[in-house]
Design an enzyme around this catalytic site. Structure first.
Site, PDB file in Angstrom:
ATOM      1  N   ILE A  77      36.231 -60.260 -69.796  1.00 55.44           N
ATOM      2  CA  ILE A  77      35.306 -59.540 -68.930  1.00 55.44           C
ATOM      3  C   ILE A  77      35.620 -58.054 -69.014  1.00 55.44           C
ATOM      4  O   ILE A  77      36.779 -57.654 -69.113  1.00 55.44           O
ATOM      5  CB  ILE A  77      35.311 -60.046 -67.473  1.00 55.44           C
ATOM      6  CG1 ILE A  77      36.587 -59.701 -66.745  1.00 55.44           C
ATOM      7  CG2 ILE A  77      35.064 -61.527 -67.411  1.00 55.44           C
ATOM      8  CD1 ILE A  77      36.475 -59.912 -65.256  1.00 55.44           C
ATOM      9  N   CYS A  78      34.574 -57.255 -69.016  1.00 57.40           N
ATOM     10  CA  CYS A  78      34.718 -55.804 -69.119  1.00 57.40           C
ATOM     11  C   CYS A  78      35.469 -55.282 -67.896  1.00 57.40           C
ATOM     12  O   CYS A  78      35.028 -55.464 -66.761  1.00 57.40           O
ATOM     13  CB  CYS A  78      33.347 -55.158 -69.224  1.00 57.40           C
ATOM     14  SG  CYS A  78      33.414 -53.354 -69.247  1.00 57.40           S
ATOM     15  N   VAL A  79      36.600 -54.651 -68.131  1.00 59.78           N
ATOM     16  CA  VAL A  79      37.444 -54.194 -67.030  1.00 59.78           C
ATOM     17  C   VAL A  79      36.738 -53.153 -66.175  1.00 59.78           C
ATOM     18  O   VAL A  79      36.830 -53.195 -64.943  1.00 59.78           O
ATOM     19  CB  VAL A  79      38.819 -53.700 -67.545  1.00 59.78           C
ATOM     20  CG1 VAL A  79      38.676 -52.476 -68.431  1.00 59.78           C
ATOM     21  CG2 VAL A  79      39.767 -53.429 -66.402  1.00 59.78           C
TER      22      VAL A  79
END
Length: 128
Positions: A77-79
């Site tokens: 998941i995109c931080v």
């Protein structure tokens, strides 16, 4: 063929995430390799440990986790998108002095580099 999937829709409210999961299972059933799933923008809500659907509803968050445990598919998941939406792991919770984390086990906070790598190493990247 080697595939990667990008999910930009939340677990509930749109069809994007559930369609992506069905596509992932279809790929694996047909003998293709699914290298990773990258959750971006609203898609990061698929990794929220605190999501609690009604008992008669499909639990999409746990279904993604099951895909990870049964097939070893990386769930990135995109931080940046996750932090903006309150999805954090233990490391970020400590760094930001927050009381707890809520990242579902099996998911990993990643940068856009994970998506770039998938696009370079996979035959196809499919976005939902």
């Amino acid at each position: 063929m080697r595939y990667a999937i990008m999910v930009t829709g939340p677990a509930y409210g749109t069809q994007q995430a559930s369609s992506a999961l069905q596509f992932a299972h279809a790929l694996l059933n047909e003998g293709h390799e699914l290298a990773s799933v990258f959750f971006y923008r609203e898609g990061v809500y698929n990794a929220n440990l605190l999501t609690s659907p009604a008992s008669d509803e499909y639990d999409l968050v746990r279904a993604w986790q099951k895909l990870n445990t049964q097939h070893g598919v990386a769930l990135n998941i995109c931080v940046a998108a996750a932090l903006r939406r309150g999805i954090i792991d233990e490391t970020e919770a400590g760094r930001l002095a927050l009381p707890s984390a809520n990242l579902q086990p099996g998911f990993t906070l990643s940068g856009l580099g994970a998506l770039a790598e998938a696009s370079l190493t996979c035959d196809r990247v499919v976005q939902f």
